[in-house]
Scaffold this motif. Sequence first.
Motif, PDB file in Angstrom:
ATOM      1  N   GLY A 288       0.783  -1.226   0.000  1.00  0.00           N
ATOM      2  CA  GLY A 288       0.000   0.000   0.000  1.00  0.00           C
ATOM      3  C   GLY A 288       0.814   1.274   0.000  1.00  0.00           C
ATOM      4  N   GLY A 289       2.128   1.154   0.095  1.00  0.00           N
ATOM      5  CA  GLY A 289       2.945   2.350   0.060  1.00  0.00           C
ATOM      6  C   GLY A 289       2.957   2.976  -1.324  1.00  0.00           C
ATOM      7  N   GLY A 290       3.541   4.184  -1.408  1.00  0.00           N
ATOM      8  CA  GLY A 290       3.618   4.857  -2.694  1.00  0.00           C
ATOM      9  C   GLY A 290       3.950   6.310  -2.542  1.00  0.00           C
ATOM     10  N   LEU A 291       3.746   7.037  -3.629  1.00  0.00           N
ATOM     11  CA  LEU A 291       4.017   8.468  -3.671  1.00  0.00           C
ATOM     12  C   LEU A 291       2.690   9.221  -3.629  1.00  0.00           C
ATOM     13  CD1 LEU A 291       5.899  10.927  -4.167  1.00  0.00           C
ATOM     14  CD2 LEU A 291       5.639  10.460  -6.625  1.00  0.00           C
ATOM     15  N   VAL A 292       2.605  10.198  -2.744  1.00  0.00           N
ATOM     16  CA  VAL A 292       1.376  10.972  -2.609  1.00  0.00           C
ATOM     17  C   VAL A 292       1.737  12.423  -2.314  1.00  0.00           C
ATOM     18  CG1 VAL A 292       1.155  10.496  -0.135  1.00  0.00           C
ATOM     19  CG2 VAL A 292      -0.896  11.021  -1.486  1.00  0.00           C
ATOM     20  N   GLN A 293       0.881  13.337  -2.702  1.00  0.00           N
ATOM     21  CA  GLN A 293       1.120  14.745  -2.405  1.00  0.00           C
ATOM     22  C   GLN A 293       0.728  15.065  -0.967  1.00  0.00           C
ATOM     23  OE1 GLN A 293      -0.985  17.010  -5.417  1.00  0.00           O
ATOM     24  NE2 GLN A 293       0.853  17.146  -6.663  1.00  0.00           N
ATOM     25  N   ALA A 294       1.325  16.101  -0.426  1.00  0.00           N
ATOM     26  CA  ALA A 294       0.979  16.542   0.917  1.00  0.00           C
ATOM     27  C   ALA A 294      -0.520  16.806   1.003  1.00  0.00           C
ATOM     28  CB  ALA A 294       1.763  17.799   1.275  1.00  0.00           C
ATOM     29  N   GLY A 295      -1.111  16.350   2.105  1.00  0.00           N
ATOM     30  CA  GLY A 295      -2.552  16.463   2.279  1.00  0.00           C
ATOM     31  C   GLY A 295      -3.331  15.254   1.802  1.00  0.00           C
ATOM     32  N   GLY A 296      -2.656  14.370   1.101  1.00  0.00           N
ATOM     33  CA  GLY A 296      -3.312  13.177   0.575  1.00  0.00           C
ATOM     34  C   GLY A 296      -3.384  12.050   1.585  1.00  0.00           C
ATOM     35  N   SER A 297      -3.861  10.892   1.092  1.00  0.00           N
ATOM     36  CA  SER A 297      -4.074   9.731   1.953  1.00  0.00           C
ATOM     37  C   SER A 297      -3.491   8.470   1.331  1.00  0.00           C
ATOM     38  CB  SER A 297      -5.575   9.514   2.182  1.00  0.00           C
ATOM     39  OG  SER A 297      -6.168  10.618   2.838  1.00  0.00           O
ATOM     40  N   LEU A 298      -3.139   7.546   2.182  1.00  0.00           N
ATOM     41  CA  LEU A 298      -2.736   6.199   1.783  1.00  0.00           C
ATOM     42  C   LEU A 298      -3.236   5.227   2.848  1.00  0.00           C
ATOM     43  CD1 LEU A 298       1.015   6.523   0.659  1.00  0.00           C
ATOM     44  CD2 LEU A 298      -0.918   5.935  -0.807  1.00  0.00           C
ATOM     45  N   ARG A 299      -3.477   3.990   2.426  1.00  0.00           N
ATOM     46  CA  ARG A 299      -3.802   2.946   3.387  1.00  0.00           C
ATOM     47  C   ARG A 299      -2.807   1.814   3.236  1.00  0.00           C
ATOM     48  NH1 ARG A 299      -9.029  -0.981   4.448  1.00  0.00           N
ATOM     49  NH2 ARG A 299      -8.222  -2.043   2.581  1.00  0.00           N
ATOM     50  N   LEU A 300      -2.094   1.553   4.301  1.00  0.00           N
ATOM     51  CA  LEU A 300      -1.151   0.450   4.331  1.00  0.00           C
ATOM     52  C   LEU A 300      -1.835  -0.802   4.870  1.00  0.00           C
ATOM     53  CD1 LEU A 300       2.017   2.205   5.791  1.00  0.00           C
ATOM     54  CD2 LEU A 300       1.210   2.117   3.422  1.00  0.00           C
ATOM     55  N   SER A 301      -1.414  -1.946   4.347  1.00  0.00           N
ATOM     56  CA  SER A 301      -1.908  -3.233   4.827  1.00  0.00           C
ATOM     57  C   SER A 301      -0.736  -4.093   5.265  1.00  0.00           C
ATOM     58  CB  SER A 301      -2.674  -3.970   3.724  1.00  0.00           C
ATOM     59  OG  SER A 301      -3.788  -3.227   3.287  1.00  0.00           O
TER      60      SER A 301
ATOM     61  N   ASN B 138      -6.397 -11.909   9.250  1.00  0.00           N
ATOM     62  CA  ASN B 138      -5.080 -11.729   9.882  1.00  0.00           C
ATOM     63  C   ASN B 138      -4.342 -10.537   9.277  1.00  0.00           C
ATOM     64  OD1 ASN B 138      -5.285 -13.809  11.722  1.00  0.00           O
ATOM     65  ND2 ASN B 138      -4.154 -15.282  10.474  1.00  0.00           N
ATOM     66  N   THR B 139      -5.056  -9.442   9.135  1.00  0.00           N
ATOM     67  CA  THR B 139      -4.508  -8.264   8.475  1.00  0.00           C
ATOM     68  C   THR B 139      -4.706  -7.033   9.340  1.00  0.00           C
ATOM     69  OG1 THR B 139      -4.908  -9.201   6.286  1.00  0.00           O
ATOM     70  CG2 THR B 139      -4.615  -6.819   6.412  1.00  0.00           C
ATOM     71  N   VAL B 140      -3.686  -6.205   9.373  1.00  0.00           N
ATOM     72  CA  VAL B 140      -3.742  -4.934  10.075  1.00  0.00           C
ATOM     73  C   VAL B 140      -3.581  -3.814   9.045  1.00  0.00           C
ATOM     74  CG1 VAL B 140      -2.563  -3.455  11.737  1.00  0.00           C
ATOM     75  CG2 VAL B 140      -2.859  -5.854  12.218  1.00  0.00           C
ATOM     76  N   TYR B 141      -4.304  -2.736   9.256  1.00  0.00           N
ATOM     77  CA  TYR B 141      -4.282  -1.613   8.337  1.00  0.00           C
ATOM     78  C   TYR B 141      -3.797  -0.350   9.047  1.00  0.00           C
ATOM     79  CZ  TYR B 141      -7.423  -4.796   5.889  1.00  0.00           C
ATOM     80  OH  TYR B 141      -7.971  -5.896   5.290  1.00  0.00           O
ATOM     81  N   LEU B 142      -3.241   0.549   8.259  1.00  0.00           N
ATOM     82  CA  LEU B 142      -2.917   1.876   8.757  1.00  0.00           C
ATOM     83  C   LEU B 142      -3.445   2.877   7.738  1.00  0.00           C
ATOM     84  CD1 LEU B 142      -1.480   3.444  11.048  1.00  0.00           C
ATOM     85  CD2 LEU B 142       0.504   3.592   9.509  1.00  0.00           C
ATOM     86  N   GLN B 143      -4.532   3.521   8.100  1.00  0.00           N
ATOM     87  CA  GLN B 143      -5.098   4.574   7.255  1.00  0.00           C
ATOM     88  C   GLN B 143      -4.384   5.869   7.597  1.00  0.00           C
ATOM     89  OE1 GLN B 143      -7.494   4.482   4.769  1.00  0.00           O
ATOM     90  NE2 GLN B 143      -6.993   6.639   4.466  1.00  0.00           N
ATOM     91  N   MET B 144      -3.767   6.468   6.593  1.00  0.00           N
ATOM     92  CA  MET B 144      -2.991   7.689   6.804  1.00  0.00           C
ATOM     93  C   MET B 144      -3.619   8.829   6.020  1.00  0.00           C
ATOM     94  SD  MET B 144       0.883   6.132   6.628  1.00  0.00           S
ATOM     95  CE  MET B 144       0.794   5.822   4.863  1.00  0.00           C
ATOM     96  N   ASP B 145      -4.108   9.811   6.732  1.00  0.00           N
ATOM     97  CA  ASP B 145      -4.729  10.989   6.125  1.00  0.00           C
ATOM     98  C   ASP B 145      -3.914  12.236   6.446  1.00  0.00           C
ATOM     99  OD1 ASP B 145      -7.816   9.522   7.179  1.00  0.00           O
ATOM    100  OD2 ASP B 145      -6.957   9.465   5.172  1.00  0.00           O
ATOM    101  N   SER B 146      -4.187  13.288   5.694  1.00  0.00           N
ATOM    102  CA  SER B 146      -3.492  14.569   5.912  1.00  0.00           C
ATOM    103  C   SER B 146      -1.981  14.363   5.980  1.00  0.00           C
ATOM    104  CB  SER B 146      -3.992  15.227   7.203  1.00  0.00           C
ATOM    105  OG  SER B 146      -5.384  15.443   7.161  1.00  0.00           O
ATOM    106  N   LEU B 147      -1.465  13.634   5.021  1.00  0.00           N
ATOM    107  CA  LEU B 147      -0.042  13.298   5.033  1.00  0.00           C
ATOM    108  C   LEU B 147       0.817  14.540   4.848  1.00  0.00           C
ATOM    109  CD1 LEU B 147      -0.233   9.968   3.079  1.00  0.00           C
ATOM    110  CD2 LEU B 147       0.814  10.240   5.327  1.00  0.00           C
ATOM    111  N   LYS B 148       1.977  14.498   5.498  1.00  0.00           N
ATOM    112  CA  LYS B 148       2.933  15.590   5.449  1.00  0.00           C
ATOM    113  C   LYS B 148       4.263  15.079   4.886  1.00  0.00           C
ATOM    114  CE  LYS B 148       1.007  17.365   9.786  1.00  0.00           C
ATOM    115  NZ  LYS B 148       1.320  17.780  11.192  1.00  0.00           N
ATOM    116  N   PRO B 149       5.067  15.950   4.318  1.00  0.00           N
ATOM    117  CA  PRO B 149       6.379  15.501   3.822  1.00  0.00           C
ATOM    118  C   PRO B 149       7.207  14.801   4.891  1.00  0.00           C
ATOM    119  CG  PRO B 149       5.884  17.675   2.956  1.00  0.00           C
ATOM    120  CD  PRO B 149       4.798  17.349   3.941  1.00  0.00           C
TER     121      PRO B 149
END
Length: 119
Positions: free
Chosen positions: A8-21, A77-88
Amino acid sequence: QVQLVESGGGLVQAGGSLRLSCAASGRTFSSYAMAWFRQAPGKEREFVAAIIWSRRSTSYANFVKGRFTISRDNARNTVYLQMDSLKPEDTAVYYCASRQGPVMPYDLWGQGTQVTVSS
């Protein structure tokens, strides 16, 4: 053999979101708690968030409170990390980890997934 695999990783602009699994594989997998850590270039690995499997109790580092949410799916058997309002400054390799008890170290680690936040 039990393994943890992040995605689930990747490149995102500041303020964006990603969800890791983080998916645990292996028929004998069991865990007391799962956590996410991160390591930025030139810095030590730091705690981000954790969740206790049985009670859904969660904890967060101060710098992610209100922006990140950890959750789990027992059936998968999965854990998630929802990441919002991402910063550099959230740019890092994110790792998931597992431990077998409340005072035991995190002793099972995934390979990590890169998160890059552009300004």
